[in-house]
Enzyme design. Structure first.
Site, PDB file in Angstrom:
ATOM      1  CE1 TYR A   1      -3.992  -1.914  -0.229  1.00 33.39           C
ATOM      2  CE2 TYR A   1      -2.913  -3.321   1.388  1.00 33.39           C
ATOM      3  CZ  TYR A   1      -3.914  -3.113   0.459  1.00 33.39           C
ATOM      4  OH  TYR A   1      -4.828  -4.104   0.204  1.00 33.39           O
TER       5      TYR A   1
ATOM      6  CG  ASP B   1      -7.918   6.557  -7.377  1.00 30.53           C
ATOM      7  OD1 ASP B   1      -8.779   7.437  -7.222  1.00 30.53           O
ATOM      8  OD2 ASP B   1      -7.991   5.695  -8.280  1.00 30.53           O
TER       9      ASP B   1
ATOM     10  CG  HIS C   1     -13.782  -1.371  -1.639  1.00 32.00           C
ATOM     11  ND1 HIS C   1     -13.684  -1.932  -2.895  1.00 32.00           N
ATOM     12  CD2 HIS C   1     -14.886  -1.942  -1.061  1.00 32.00           C
ATOM     13  CE1 HIS C   1     -14.679  -2.799  -3.074  1.00 32.00           C
ATOM     14  NE2 HIS C   1     -15.427  -2.810  -1.993  1.00 32.00           N
TER      15      HIS C   1
ATOM     16  CB  THR D   1     -16.732  -1.821 -11.329  1.00 34.73           C
ATOM     17  OG1 THR D   1     -16.600  -2.896 -10.402  1.00 34.73           O
ATOM     18  CG2 THR D   1     -18.194  -1.538 -11.586  1.00 34.73           C
TER      19      THR D   1
ATOM     20  CB  ALA E   1     -14.437   5.677 -18.152  1.00 39.23           C
TER      21      ALA E   1
HETATM   22  P1  OAD Z   1     -11.324  -4.706 -11.759  1.00 40.34           P
HETATM   23  O1  OAD Z   1      -9.862  -4.655 -12.067  1.00 40.34           O
HETATM   24  O2  OAD Z   1     -11.887  -6.003 -11.296  1.00 40.34           O
HETATM   25  O3  OAD Z   1     -12.149  -4.288 -13.060  1.00 40.34           O
HETATM   26  C1  OAD Z   1     -11.854  -3.115 -13.783  1.00 40.34           C
HETATM   27  C2  OAD Z   1     -12.853  -2.999 -14.934  1.00 40.34           C
HETATM   28  O4  OAD Z   1     -12.574  -1.779 -15.616  1.00 40.34           O
HETATM   29  C3  OAD Z   1     -12.749  -4.126 -15.973  1.00 40.34           C
HETATM   30  O5  OAD Z   1     -14.054  -4.636 -16.253  1.00 40.34           O
HETATM   31  C4  OAD Z   1     -12.161  -3.424 -17.214  1.00 40.34           C
HETATM   32  O6  OAD Z   1     -12.671  -3.945 -18.415  1.00 40.34           O
HETATM   33  C5  OAD Z   1     -12.631  -2.004 -17.012  1.00 40.34           C
HETATM   34  N1  OAD Z   1     -11.771  -0.980 -17.626  1.00 40.34           N
HETATM   35  C6  OAD Z   1     -10.430  -0.993 -17.825  1.00 40.34           C
HETATM   36  N2  OAD Z   1     -10.023   0.154 -18.400  1.00 40.34           N
HETATM   37  C7  OAD Z   1     -11.130   0.923 -18.567  1.00 40.34           C
HETATM   38  C8  OAD Z   1     -11.374   2.223 -19.109  1.00 40.34           C
HETATM   39  N3  OAD Z   1     -10.402   2.985 -19.598  1.00 40.34           N
HETATM   40  N4  OAD Z   1     -12.646   2.688 -19.103  1.00 40.34           N
HETATM   41  C9  OAD Z   1     -13.668   1.928 -18.604  1.00 40.34           C
HETATM   42  N5  OAD Z   1     -13.506   0.696 -18.103  1.00 40.34           N
HETATM   43  C10 OAD Z   1     -12.256   0.201 -18.061  1.00 40.34           C
HETATM   44  O7  OAD Z   1     -11.617  -3.527 -10.724  1.00 40.34           O
HETATM   45  P2  OAD Z   1     -12.883  -3.305  -9.771  1.00 40.34           P
HETATM   46  O8  OAD Z   1     -14.124  -3.852 -10.377  1.00 40.34           O
HETATM   47  O9  OAD Z   1     -12.873  -1.895  -9.347  1.00 40.34           O
HETATM   48  O10 OAD Z   1     -10.872  -3.886  -3.699  1.00 40.34           O
HETATM   49  O11 OAD Z   1     -12.474  -4.208  -8.532  1.00 40.34           O
HETATM   50  C11 OAD Z   1     -13.296  -4.215  -7.383  1.00 40.34           C
HETATM   51  C12 OAD Z   1     -12.467  -4.378  -6.138  1.00 40.34           C
HETATM   52  O12 OAD Z   1     -11.637  -5.528  -6.263  1.00 40.34           O
HETATM   53  C13 OAD Z   1     -11.491  -3.245  -5.898  1.00 40.34           C
HETATM   54  O13 OAD Z   1     -12.079  -2.147  -5.239  1.00 40.34           O
HETATM   55  C14 OAD Z   1     -10.431  -3.884  -5.056  1.00 40.34           C
HETATM   56  C15 OAD Z   1     -10.347  -5.257  -5.663  1.00 40.34           C
HETATM   57  O14 OAD Z   1     -10.064  -6.287  -4.828  1.00 40.34           O
HETATM   58  C16 OAD Z   1      -9.931  -3.597  -2.738  1.00 40.34           C
HETATM   59  O15 OAD Z   1      -8.751  -3.703  -2.899  1.00 40.34           O
HETATM   60  C17 OAD Z   1     -10.471  -3.154  -1.433  1.00 40.34           C
END
Ligand code: OAD
Length: 249
Positions: free
Chosen positions: A71, A109, A124, A191, A234
């Protein structure tokens, strides 16, 4: 918190009525264009680190230095990144939207607040905060947490990252569920839909009668739960989509 692509069809469906209460959920994808790595994409953070080694309370008990260093590196990286057009579009939309607006982010972030977002909940946790493991007091933390770091309340080395780890309860859940039950538009941006409870928000919103929209690079694991889909970066998709909502007001 618990962990669990087909054709990229963008479906445009007109919102049945003008939204008055909007809840937005963001994930790592919204910060990808700022240079912050996502978790589950091919170069994602979970490619190089096992979740059990760095993102659980057990990992912290086993090897606090390893977890703090993970971290610390991510906190330090925030000095080198900046909000992108998607963060800025959300902040500007919030300023202009006459109804109620809540932004819930899974991201740790600080790019949403640096873009100017106001009604923002970090479900989170936040990299730029630390928490005393004993009293649960939360403090601003802009530098590394080291074995010598002492918390202001007990003056002992009990500081941990203010991050929700797997097996822990996300923050602000009562406020978030209440907002979801009252919203008429729910947007999920960047997400993958792998982590609950966030991945279940779309179902709460649709059961409450809200229109639901997924904005993501590619269809997520839970894409079928959304009424409308917009696929692309996005930073490309969001500014135009949000402007169309304002134009319809
Ligand atoms: P993920 O890494 O699981 O998913 C990110 C998503 O963003 C994917 O579906 C990509 O296709 C999409 N993506 C990538 N680049 C992009 C862009 N430029 N525009 C739009 N979409 C894009 O991340 P999260 O779903 O946020 O928790 O993960 C959820 C949680 O899992 C996080 O908060 C984290 C992790 O474990 C903690 O660490 C507390």
């Amino acid at each position: 918190m618990t962990a669990h692509s087909s054709e990229h069809a963008t479906t445009h469906r007109t919102h049945p009525h003008l939204p008055r209460r909007i809840v937005v959920l963001t994930g790592a994808g919204i910060s990808a264009e700022s240079g912050v790595r996502t978790f589950r994409d091919s170069d994602g953070l979970w490619e190089n680190h096992r979740i059990e080694d760095v993102a659980t309370p057990e990992a912290f008990e086993r090897d606090a230095t390893l977890v703090q260093n993970f971290y610390n590196a991510r906190r330090a990286q925030l000095n080198d990144v900046h909000p992108n057009p998607a963060h800025r579009a959300l902040a500007s939309f919030e300023q202009q939207f006459p109804g109620e607006f809540l932004l819930v982010t899974q991201n740790v972030d600080d790019l949403h607040e640096r873009a100017g977002s106001q009604h923002l909940l970090h479900m989170h946790g936040e990299l730029k905060s630390a928490r005393c493991s004993r009293t649960h007091n939360v403090y601003q933390q802009h530098t590394d947490i080291t074995p010598d770091s002492r918390c202001p309340c007990c003056n002992t080395p009990t500081l941990r990252p203010h991050i929700v780890w797997f097996g822990e309860m996300p923050l602000f859940m009562d406020d978030i569920v209440q907002a979801l039950e009252q919203c008429d538009l729910f947007l999920s941006i960047g997400t993958s839909g792998h982590v609950y409870p966030a991945a279940g928000f779309v179902e709460i919103a649709s059961q409450a009668g809200a229109h639901t929209v997924e904005i993501n690079l590619e269809p997520s694991r839970i894409k079928d739960n959304f009424a409308e889909h917009r696929y692309g970066k996005a930073g490309d998709v969001l500014p135009g989509y949000l402007q169309s909502l304002l134009d319809a007001q």
